[in-house]
Design a protein around this motif. Structure first.
Motif, PDB file in Angstrom:
ATOM      1  N   SER A  91     -26.955  -8.426 -13.803  1.00 23.26           N
ATOM      2  CA  SER A  91     -26.268  -9.583 -13.212  1.00 23.26           C
ATOM      3  C   SER A  91     -24.820  -9.662 -13.693  1.00 23.26           C
ATOM      4  O   SER A  91     -23.904  -9.943 -12.908  1.00 23.26           O
ATOM      5  N   TRP A  92     -24.624  -9.413 -14.992  1.00 26.08           N
ATOM      6  CA  TRP A  92     -23.257  -9.432 -15.534  1.00 26.08           C
ATOM      7  C   TRP A  92     -22.390  -8.375 -14.855  1.00 26.08           C
ATOM      8  O   TRP A  92     -21.280  -8.666 -14.406  1.00 26.08           O
ATOM      9  N   MET A  93     -22.901  -7.155 -14.763  1.00 24.13           N
ATOM     10  CA  MET A  93     -22.129  -6.075 -14.168  1.00 24.13           C
ATOM     11  C   MET A  93     -21.867  -6.322 -12.682  1.00 24.13           C
ATOM     12  O   MET A  93     -20.750  -6.105 -12.191  1.00 24.13           O
ATOM     13  N   ALA A  94     -22.892  -6.780 -11.963  1.00 26.41           N
ATOM     14  CA  ALA A  94     -22.720  -7.014 -10.537  1.00 26.41           C
ATOM     15  C   ALA A  94     -21.691  -8.112 -10.272  1.00 26.41           C
ATOM     16  O   ALA A  94     -20.879  -8.013  -9.341  1.00 26.41           O
ATOM     17  N   THR A  95     -21.710  -9.152 -11.090  1.00 28.39           N
ATOM     18  CA  THR A  95     -20.754 -10.247 -10.911  1.00 28.39           C
ATOM     19  C   THR A  95     -19.325  -9.791 -11.195  1.00 28.39           C
ATOM     20  O   THR A  95     -18.393 -10.101 -10.438  1.00 28.39           O
ATOM     21  N   VAL A  96     -19.147  -9.060 -12.278  1.00 28.15           N
ATOM     22  CA  VAL A  96     -17.805  -8.574 -12.637  1.00 28.15           C
ATOM     23  C   VAL A  96     -17.263  -7.637 -11.561  1.00 28.15           C
ATOM     24  O   VAL A  96     -16.097  -7.740 -11.144  1.00 28.15           O
ATOM     25  N   LEU A  97     -18.120  -6.724 -11.091  1.00 23.33           N
ATOM     26  CA  LEU A  97     -17.671  -5.801 -10.054  1.00 23.33           C
ATOM     27  C   LEU A  97     -17.436  -6.525  -8.734  1.00 23.33           C
ATOM     28  O   LEU A  97     -16.487  -6.218  -8.005  1.00 23.33           O
ATOM     29  N   GLY A  98     -18.309  -7.474  -8.412  1.00 17.45           N
ATOM     30  CA  GLY A  98     -18.142  -8.210  -7.160  1.00 17.45           C
ATOM     31  C   GLY A  98     -16.860  -9.024  -7.128  1.00 17.45           C
ATOM     32  O   GLY A  98     -16.236  -9.156  -6.070  1.00 17.45           O
ATOM     33  N   ARG A  99     -16.459  -9.572  -8.256  1.00 15.79           N
ATOM     34  CA  ARG A  99     -15.215 -10.351  -8.311  1.00 15.79           C
ATOM     35  C   ARG A  99     -13.978  -9.464  -8.473  1.00 15.79           C
ATOM     36  O   ARG A  99     -12.856  -9.964  -8.389  1.00 15.79           O
ATOM     37  N   GLY A 100     -14.199  -8.197  -8.734  1.00 10.40           N
ATOM     38  CA  GLY A 100     -13.069  -7.288  -8.878  1.00 10.40           C
ATOM     39  C   GLY A 100     -12.239  -7.526 -10.108  1.00 10.40           C
ATOM     40  O   GLY A 100     -11.014  -7.324 -10.088  1.00 10.40           O
ATOM     41  N   ILE A 101     -12.877  -7.929 -11.210  1.00 11.00           N
ATOM     42  CA  ILE A 101     -12.135  -8.255 -12.439  1.00 11.00           C
ATOM     43  C   ILE A 101     -12.462  -7.290 -13.565  1.00 11.00           C
ATOM     44  O   ILE A 101     -12.198  -7.587 -14.736  1.00 11.00           O
ATOM     45  N   LEU A 102     -13.038  -6.128 -13.239  1.00 12.22           N
ATOM     46  CA  LEU A 102     -13.388  -5.189 -14.312  1.00 12.22           C
ATOM     47  C   LEU A 102     -12.161  -4.489 -14.866  1.00 12.22           C
ATOM     48  O   LEU A 102     -11.971  -4.396 -16.077  1.00 12.22           O
ATOM     49  N   LEU A 103     -11.305  -3.974 -13.979  1.00 15.18           N
ATOM     50  CA  LEU A 103     -10.135  -3.211 -14.406  1.00 15.18           C
ATOM     51  C   LEU A 103      -8.879  -4.068 -14.356  1.00 15.18           C
ATOM     52  O   LEU A 103      -8.748  -4.975 -13.529  1.00 15.18           O
ATOM     53  N   ALA A 104      -7.964  -3.737 -15.259  1.00 12.51           N
ATOM     54  CA  ALA A 104      -6.678  -4.437 -15.284  1.00 12.51           C
ATOM     55  C   ALA A 104      -5.867  -4.098 -14.036  1.00 12.51           C
ATOM     56  O   ALA A 104      -5.985  -2.997 -13.489  1.00 12.51           O
ATOM     57  N   PRO A 105      -5.020  -5.012 -13.553  1.00 11.65           N
ATOM     58  CA  PRO A 105      -4.195  -4.745 -12.366  1.00 11.65           C
ATOM     59  C   PRO A 105      -3.318  -3.508 -12.528  1.00 11.65           C
ATOM     60  O   PRO A 105      -3.084  -2.781 -11.568  1.00 11.65           O
ATOM     61  N   GLU A 106      -2.830  -3.257 -13.750  1.00 15.11           N
ATOM     62  CA  GLU A 106      -1.983  -2.087 -13.972  1.00 15.11           C
ATOM     63  C   GLU A 106      -2.750  -0.790 -13.716  1.00 15.11           C
ATOM     64  O   GLU A 106      -2.190   0.187 -13.204  1.00 15.11           O
ATOM     65  N   ILE A 107      -4.028  -0.787 -14.063  1.00 14.32           N
ATOM     66  CA  ILE A 107      -4.843   0.402 -13.832  1.00 14.32           C
ATOM     67  C   ILE A 107      -5.046   0.609 -12.333  1.00 14.32           C
ATOM     68  O   ILE A 107      -4.975   1.736 -11.827  1.00 14.32           O
ATOM     69  N   GLY A 108      -5.296  -0.491 -11.613  1.00 17.11           N
ATOM     70  CA  GLY A 108      -5.443  -0.388 -10.166  1.00 17.11           C
ATOM     71  C   GLY A 108      -4.190   0.130  -9.497  1.00 17.11           C
ATOM     72  O   GLY A 108      -4.256   0.967  -8.584  1.00 17.11           O
ATOM     73  N   ALA A 109      -3.021  -0.349  -9.957  1.00 21.87           N
ATOM     74  CA  ALA A 109      -1.768   0.124  -9.388  1.00 21.87           C
ATOM     75  C   ALA A 109      -1.549   1.597  -9.698  1.00 21.87           C
ATOM     76  O   ALA A 109      -1.073   2.361  -8.843  1.00 21.87           O
ATOM     77  N   ALA A 110      -1.905   2.017 -10.922  1.00 22.84           N
ATOM     78  CA  ALA A 110      -1.737   3.428 -11.285  1.00 22.84           C
ATOM     79  C   ALA A 110      -2.652   4.323 -10.451  1.00 22.84           C
ATOM     80  O   ALA A 110      -2.247   5.408 -10.016  1.00 22.84           O
ATOM     81  N   LEU A 111      -3.867   3.872 -10.206  1.00 21.59           N
ATOM     82  CA  LEU A 111      -4.791   4.658  -9.376  1.00 21.59           C
ATOM     83  C   LEU A 111      -4.302   4.725  -7.931  1.00 21.59           C
ATOM     84  O   LEU A 111      -4.432   5.770  -7.275  1.00 21.59           O
ATOM     85  N   SER A 112      -3.745   3.624  -7.437  1.00 20.40           N
ATOM     86  CA  SER A 112      -3.188   3.646  -6.071  1.00 20.40           C
ATOM     87  C   SER A 112      -2.037   4.628  -5.969  1.00 20.40           C
ATOM     88  O   SER A 112      -1.837   5.268  -4.929  1.00 20.40           O
ATOM     89  N   GLY A 113      -1.277   4.760  -7.063  1.00 16.29           N
ATOM     90  CA  GLY A 113      -0.155   5.681  -7.044  1.00 16.29           C
ATOM     91  C   GLY A 113      -0.556   7.134  -6.940  1.00 16.29           C
ATOM     92  O   GLY A 113       0.239   7.978  -6.517  1.00 16.29           O
ATOM     93  N   ILE A 114      -1.794   7.463  -7.309  1.00 19.26           N
ATOM     94  CA  ILE A 114      -2.260   8.855  -7.197  1.00 19.26           C
ATOM     95  C   ILE A 114      -3.217   9.035  -6.024  1.00 19.26           C
ATOM     96  O   ILE A 114      -3.937  10.036  -5.947  1.00 19.26           O
ATOM     97  N   GLY A 115      -3.230   8.046  -5.114  1.00 14.69           N
ATOM     98  CA  GLY A 115      -4.005   8.197  -3.887  1.00 14.69           C
ATOM     99  C   GLY A 115      -5.381   7.575  -3.888  1.00 14.69           C
ATOM    100  O   GLY A 115      -6.131   7.733  -2.928  1.00 14.69           O
ATOM    101  N   VAL A 116      -5.740   6.876  -4.975  1.00 15.16           N
ATOM    102  CA  VAL A 116      -7.042   6.204  -5.022  1.00 15.16           C
ATOM    103  C   VAL A 116      -6.859   4.786  -4.507  1.00 15.16           C
ATOM    104  O   VAL A 116      -6.459   3.884  -5.238  1.00 15.16           O
ATOM    105  N   GLY A 117      -7.126   4.587  -3.210  1.00 14.25           N
ATOM    106  CA  GLY A 117      -6.894   3.309  -2.573  1.00 14.25           C
ATOM    107  C   GLY A 117      -8.017   2.311  -2.816  1.00 14.25           C
ATOM    108  O   GLY A 117      -9.022   2.607  -3.461  1.00 14.25           O
ATOM    109  N   PRO A 118      -7.872   1.105  -2.276  1.00 15.63           N
ATOM    110  CA  PRO A 118      -8.891   0.054  -2.458  1.00 15.63           C
ATOM    111  C   PRO A 118     -10.266   0.454  -1.934  1.00 15.63           C
ATOM    112  O   PRO A 118     -11.284   0.087  -2.519  1.00 15.63           O
TER     113      PRO A 118
END
Length: 314
Positions: free
Chosen positions: A254-281
């Protein structure tokens, strides 16, 4: 002319046999029936009653014919039954959840509603169970009827471990050490960071997880550490331990599903860095679904192991 009960019985028996064996069986059967009838008559029974009782003692002609022809009436005989049962259990426990998880992941990637995901997964698993039962039974029935031989030989290496030897202190200590390392890694990520971005170390986990979500995670990990130590001291699974294992698995999923469902697992900077190498939403969403599925499968496996341990202990 009306046939006697004996003639009718003999005919119903030998018609199920190969032609070349019928004459011999007829003679043998007629002689056995005549002896049985004669013995009852000598004990004072009427001839008609003696004949009826003798035939009823012989039983169903179909069963008697199967004995003469050496054809068992079971679908799967004792030679293959245990092998069939073990194979069926292995397939049910491996193929069924994989099929359900695959369908659920596919519908989750397609962004279908939760109700649709659950319903489709259940329907597919039921269908898989039916097919496994049917086709596995058909294969082994054919093997049994064809006279195939079992080539595998049982050895003592197949004996299961005694329940009191499962889940020892060494395993418990190893689990606690792993939990401590994970907790240390989370704290290190918070205060020092694991990702080197723009000439500085940055946290991988989102700051939104602090303090409550991470506090809840640490509470789950502490409960898990206490649980594995208690489990090691008990030496065997009990109903209470299985209930606690189930509760811990449900809470963590339940903890993992909630965190992943809300999209709060990774820091925004990590998401931006992944987008920069082609890993989109979309890719990130698929990875989150796969991670959630992996956590769920691991939790279900631990719960099944616990309750199976309770059953074996009994």
């Amino acid at each position: 002319m009306t046939a006697t009960l004996t003639e009718r019985y003999v005919h119903d028996t030998i018609r199920r046999l190969p032609v070349d064996a019928r004459d011999d069986v007829r003679r043998e059967l007629e002689g056995s029936i005549a002896d049985a009838v004669e013995a009852r008559v000598e004990r004072g029974a009427a001839p008609a009653e003696a004949e009826r009782l003798a035939l009823e003692d012989l039983g169903d002609p179909a069963a008697l014919a199967s004995g003469f022809a050496d054809r068992p009436l079971t679908l799967i005989g004792p030679r293959f039954f245990l092998l069939w049962w073990r194979m069926l259990k292995l397939l049910l426990w491996s193929v069924t959840p994989l099929a359900g998880a695959g369908v659920a992941i596919g519908h989750a990637v397609a962004a279908d509603p939760v109700g649709t995901i659950i319903a489709e997964a259940i329907v597919v698993m039921i269908s898989v169970i039916m097919h496994l039962f049917f086709w596995t039974t058909v294969v082994f029935a054919i093997l049994d009827r064809s006279g195939a031989r079992v080539t595998t030989r049982w050895t003592v290496d197949r004996l299961p471990e005694a329940p009191e030897r499962q889940g020892g202190v060494v395993d418990a200590v190893a689990s606690v050490v792993v939990l401590a390392l994970v907790a240390g890694a989370v704290l290190w990520d918070r205060f020092r960071g694991f990702a080197f971005l723009e000439d500085a170390w940055s946290s991988v986990l989102s700051a939104e997880l602090w303090p409550w979500w991470i506090g809840g995670l640490f509470a789950i990990m502490l409960a898990e550490a206490v649980f594995v130590l208690v489990r090691a001291t008990r030496g065997a699974w009990t109903r209470g331990l299985a209930v606690v294992r189930t509760a811990l698995a449900v809470v963590f999923v339940s903890w993992m599903a909630t965190v992943l469902g809300r999209g709060i697992l990774l820091a925004p900077e990590i998401g931006a860095a992944l987008s920069g190498i082609g890993v989109g939403p979309e890719v990130m969403r698929i990875l989150a679904i796969l991670l959630a599925a992996g956590v769920a499968v691991g939790a279900v496996a631990s719960v099944v192991q616990a309750w199976n341990g309770v059953r074996r202990g009994r």
